[in-house]
Design a protein around this motif. Structure first.
Motif, PDB file in Angstrom:
ATOM      1  N   GLY A 196      13.231  -3.652  21.193  1.00  9.69           N
ATOM      2  CA  GLY A 196      13.369  -4.150  19.832  1.00  9.69           C
ATOM      3  C   GLY A 196      12.587  -3.339  18.820  1.00  9.69           C
ATOM      4  O   GLY A 196      12.094  -2.244  19.103  1.00  9.69           O
ATOM      5  N   LEU A 197      12.458  -3.891  17.626  1.00  8.35           N
ATOM      6  CA  LEU A 197      11.760  -3.212  16.530  1.00  8.35           C
ATOM      7  C   LEU A 197      10.288  -3.617  16.532  1.00  8.35           C
ATOM      8  O   LEU A 197       9.956  -4.805  16.547  1.00  8.35           O
ATOM      9  N   TRP A 198       9.401  -2.627  16.486  1.00 12.47           N
ATOM     10  CA  TRP A 198       7.964  -2.857  16.440  1.00 12.47           C
ATOM     11  C   TRP A 198       7.422  -2.445  15.083  1.00 12.47           C
ATOM     12  O   TRP A 198       7.927  -1.511  14.461  1.00 12.47           O
ATOM     13  N   ILE A 199       6.389  -3.148  14.649  1.00 15.83           N
ATOM     14  CA  ILE A 199       5.717  -2.808  13.397  1.00 15.83           C
ATOM     15  C   ILE A 199       4.227  -2.624  13.681  1.00 15.83           C
ATOM     16  O   ILE A 199       3.645  -3.337  14.512  1.00 15.83           O
ATOM     17  N   ARG A 200       3.620  -1.653  13.008  1.00 20.47           N
ATOM     18  CA  ARG A 200       2.192  -1.389  13.164  1.00 20.47           C
ATOM     19  C   ARG A 200       1.562  -1.251  11.788  1.00 20.47           C
ATOM     20  O   ARG A 200       2.032  -0.456  10.961  1.00 20.47           O
ATOM     21  N   ASP A 201       0.544  -2.041  11.522  1.00 21.77           N
ATOM     22  CA  ASP A 201      -0.164  -1.990  10.249  1.00 21.77           C
ATOM     23  C   ASP A 201      -0.977  -0.704  10.163  1.00 21.77           C
ATOM     24  O   ASP A 201      -1.675  -0.337  11.109  1.00 21.77           O
ATOM     25  N   SER A 216      -0.126  -5.018  15.357  1.00 22.14           N
ATOM     26  CA  SER A 216       0.991  -4.329  15.994  1.00 22.14           C
ATOM     27  C   SER A 216       1.751  -5.360  16.815  1.00 22.14           C
ATOM     28  O   SER A 216       1.141  -6.054  17.638  1.00 22.14           O
ATOM     29  N   ALA A 217       3.056  -5.471  16.598  1.00 16.51           N
ATOM     30  CA  ALA A 217       3.819  -6.502  17.300  1.00 16.51           C
ATOM     31  C   ALA A 217       5.307  -6.197  17.228  1.00 16.51           C
ATOM     32  O   ALA A 217       5.778  -5.431  16.373  1.00 16.51           O
ATOM     33  N   ARG A 218       6.052  -6.808  18.158  1.00 13.99           N
ATOM     34  CA  ARG A 218       7.514  -6.711  18.131  1.00 13.99           C
ATOM     35  C   ARG A 218       8.068  -7.774  17.196  1.00 13.99           C
ATOM     36  O   ARG A 218       7.617  -8.929  17.212  1.00 13.99           O
ATOM     37  N   VAL A 219       9.046  -7.385  16.398  1.00 16.73           N
ATOM     38  CA  VAL A 219       9.680  -8.324  15.474  1.00 16.73           C
ATOM     39  C   VAL A 219      10.812  -9.034  16.222  1.00 16.73           C
ATOM     40  O   VAL A 219      11.723  -8.375  16.736  1.00 16.73           O
ATOM     41  N   SER A 258       0.836  -1.205   0.000  1.00 18.45           N
ATOM     42  CA  SER A 258       0.000   0.000   0.000  1.00 18.45           C
ATOM     43  C   SER A 258       0.871   1.255   0.000  1.00 18.45           C
ATOM     44  O   SER A 258       2.057   1.204   0.349  1.00 18.45           O
ATOM     45  N   ARG A 259       0.263   2.386  -0.373  1.00 12.02           N
ATOM     46  CA  ARG A 259       1.038   3.627  -0.432  1.00 12.02           C
ATOM     47  C   ARG A 259       1.684   3.925   0.923  1.00 12.02           C
ATOM     48  O   ARG A 259       2.867   4.265   0.988  1.00 12.02           O
ATOM     49  N   LEU A 260       0.915   3.845   1.977  1.00  8.31           N
ATOM     50  CA  LEU A 260       1.449   3.909   3.334  1.00  8.31           C
ATOM     51  C   LEU A 260       1.012   2.616   4.013  1.00  8.31           C
ATOM     52  O   LEU A 260      -0.135   2.478   4.432  1.00  8.31           O
ATOM     53  N   HIS A 261       1.910   1.683   4.109  1.00  6.40           N
ATOM     54  CA  HIS A 261       1.553   0.315   4.483  1.00  6.40           C
ATOM     55  C   HIS A 261       1.704   0.057   5.980  1.00  6.40           C
ATOM     56  O   HIS A 261       0.831  -0.530   6.619  1.00  6.40           O
ATOM     57  N   ALA A 262       2.829   0.491   6.548  1.00  5.64           N
ATOM     58  CA  ALA A 262       3.117   0.165   7.949  1.00  5.64           C
ATOM     59  C   ALA A 262       4.048   1.204   8.549  1.00  5.64           C
ATOM     60  O   ALA A 262       4.675   1.999   7.837  1.00  5.64           O
ATOM     61  N   GLU A 263       4.111   1.178   9.865  1.00 13.27           N
ATOM     62  CA  GLU A 263       5.034   2.039  10.598  1.00 13.27           C
ATOM     63  C   GLU A 263       6.004   1.166  11.385  1.00 13.27           C
ATOM     64  O   GLU A 263       5.589   0.233  12.077  1.00 13.27           O
ATOM     65  N   LEU A 264       7.277   1.461  11.266  1.00 18.99           N
ATOM     66  CA  LEU A 264       8.309   0.763  12.032  1.00 18.99           C
ATOM     67  C   LEU A 264       8.812   1.691  13.125  1.00 18.99           C
ATOM     68  O   LEU A 264       9.052   2.872  12.883  1.00 18.99           O
TER      69      LEU A 264
END
Length: 445
Positions: A74-79, A95-98, A62-68
């Motif tokens: 650690g590194l978190w990602i959010r849809d 939303s979860a930690r990688v 997607s144009r704006l897919h996720a936030e790191l």
């Protein structure tokens, strides 16, 4: 010594330290442009849009897919409400930690989190305060160093943070440290006024432009000429007004309501919003071009729970004359609290302590033993069987009605889960308290 040290090393707790060594995550991936690698130093927007912080050449992204976001753990990602979702090691997440060495899949692109993060030296502010802001923790001294650099420019900045973190104070500190400090600092709360009044408040109006416009009046932007305009709750700016603000940002001119001519202005724009603004952009609820025009310099203000080392200096700042033994007793009670309302909640607590004494203030601030229930303005939440019937009949309704029902059910259950605590509900949902109140008013029965 800090009570809960993070992954920083070497200069962590040295007074006056100028930098700290931090290990930052690195991602490796291959897309249509070939093999790539990047170190994630701060909150990063990932997407296929050319304006994204990390651009991925993949039509399924997607144009704006996720936030790191790199955090201490650690590194978190959010849809960001993406079309095809975010996956960690094959599992779809919101939303979860990688995990170290984990795989992130966005569209058809797979990112590998390098098991050996890059060590980066991060500059720190040498003092435990910046203007009226107080903080001795590493995250705040890093923020102060960032604010110092931001104040030295005239670039537009967007301040992110939860309710109560002090975004307005951050904006004022930037203004007072800048070359514009002797000029006006004008605040506009975009959530406090209806659309017509907000338009007039921002751009001004001519006499007779609308009912009640008895005199010609300059707006906030004109009034701040030479200084700074702070747009609080910018995510609440109506979509119909966003093109006009974008034109002001690009042309540095304003047109009063009821006039045809444009007036040139010399102002700096600072704005504030919760992190959920990025989700709004991805979902089309806020213009993407305006977002990136406002977020030339993004600033993230940490919540109080991520800088508990600052409780003691903040307590001393708010209650400088409190006896040492009483302060220590009070401090022990404060360190165990979640502080969902952040510094604002702490300041309110301190006012109670100053009035009633520390012991009674602590007792008054004890959380309820069981949920107190949703506000009386909300209708009761549907029972499971009733909810099932609601879901079974969704196709019998127009989409607009279904969306309204889903929104009502969501806000009701969210408030029930958090015992009617609006601050806690807003924190869990990743949206601002003012928006929660707006939804309550919208769906009250």
């Amino acid at each position: 010594m800090p009570s809960r040290p993070g992954p920083e090393t070497a200069l962590y707790d040295m007074p006056g330290a100028k930098s700290v060594v931090r290990r930052q995550p690195r991602l490796d991936w291959t897309d249509a442009t070939g093999e790539r690698s990047v170190t994630i130093e701060r909150s990063t927007l990932v997407g296929s849009a050319s304006s994204a912080d990390l651009v991925v050449s993949d039509s399924a992204v997607s144009r704006l897919h996720a936030e790191l976001e790199p955090r201490k753990d650690g590194l978190w990602i959010r849809d960001l409400s993406s079309k095809n979702g975010c996956f960690i090691n094959g599992v779809r997440v919101a939303s979860a930690r990688v995990p170290d060495g984990g795989k992130i899949q966005l569209g058809s692109t797979v990112f590998s989190l390098n098991a050996s993060p890059v060590a980066v030296q991060v500059p720190l502010w040498p003092e435990p305060r910046f203007g009226a802001l107080v903080g001795q923790s590493v995250v705040m001294r890093e923020l102060f160093a960032t604010l110092s650099r931001v104040a030295a420019t005239d670039s537009t900045a967007l301040i992110f943070g939860e309710t109560g973190t002090g975004k307005e104070r951050v904006a004022q500190a930037i203004h007072e440290a800048s070359s514009r400090k002797n000029a006006p600092f004008v605040i506009v709360d975009c959530a406090a006024l209806p659309e017509q009044l907000l338009q007039s408040e921002l751009f001004g109006h001519a006499k007779g432009a609308f009912t009640g416009a008895a005199n010609t009046r300059p707006g906030a932007i004109e009034s701040a000429d030479g200084g700074t305009v702070f747009l609080d709750e910018i995510g609440e700016l109506p979509l119909t007004m966003q093109p006009a603000l974008l034109r002001v940002l690009e042309s540095r001119t304003v047109r009063r309501v009821g006039e045809s001519s444009h007036r040139r202005v010399d102002v700096r724009f600072l704005s504030a919003a919760p992190r959920a603004l990025r989700t709004m952009v991805a979902a089309g609820g806020f213009r993407e071009d305006l977002y990136f025009r406002l977020a030339v310099l993004p600033i993230n203000v940490p919540p109080l729970r991520e800088r508990m080392d600052d409780i003691a200096p903040l307590l001393e700042h708010f209650l400088p004359n409190l006896p040492l033994d009483e302060r220590n007793d009070l401090l022990r009670g404060l360190l165990d609290r979640p502080w969902l309302g952040n510094v604002r909640e702490l300041r309110n607590f301190v006012e109670r302590a100053a009035t009633f004494g520390a012991a009674r203030a602590l007792a008054m601030s004890e959380p309820p033993s069981r949920p107190s229930g949703a506000p009386p303005s909300m209708r009761p939440v549907a029972a499971p069987a009733e909810a099932s019937r609601d879901l079974a009949s969704v196709f019998d309704k127009p989409y607009r009605d279904f969306r309204e029902d889903a929104e009502r059910l969501y806000i009701e259950r969210l408030l029930e889960r958090h015992g009617g605590n609006v601050s806690a509900a807003a924190q869990a949902a990743g949206i601002d308290r003012t928006y929660i109140h707006r939804l309550i008013k919208k769906h009250q029965g």
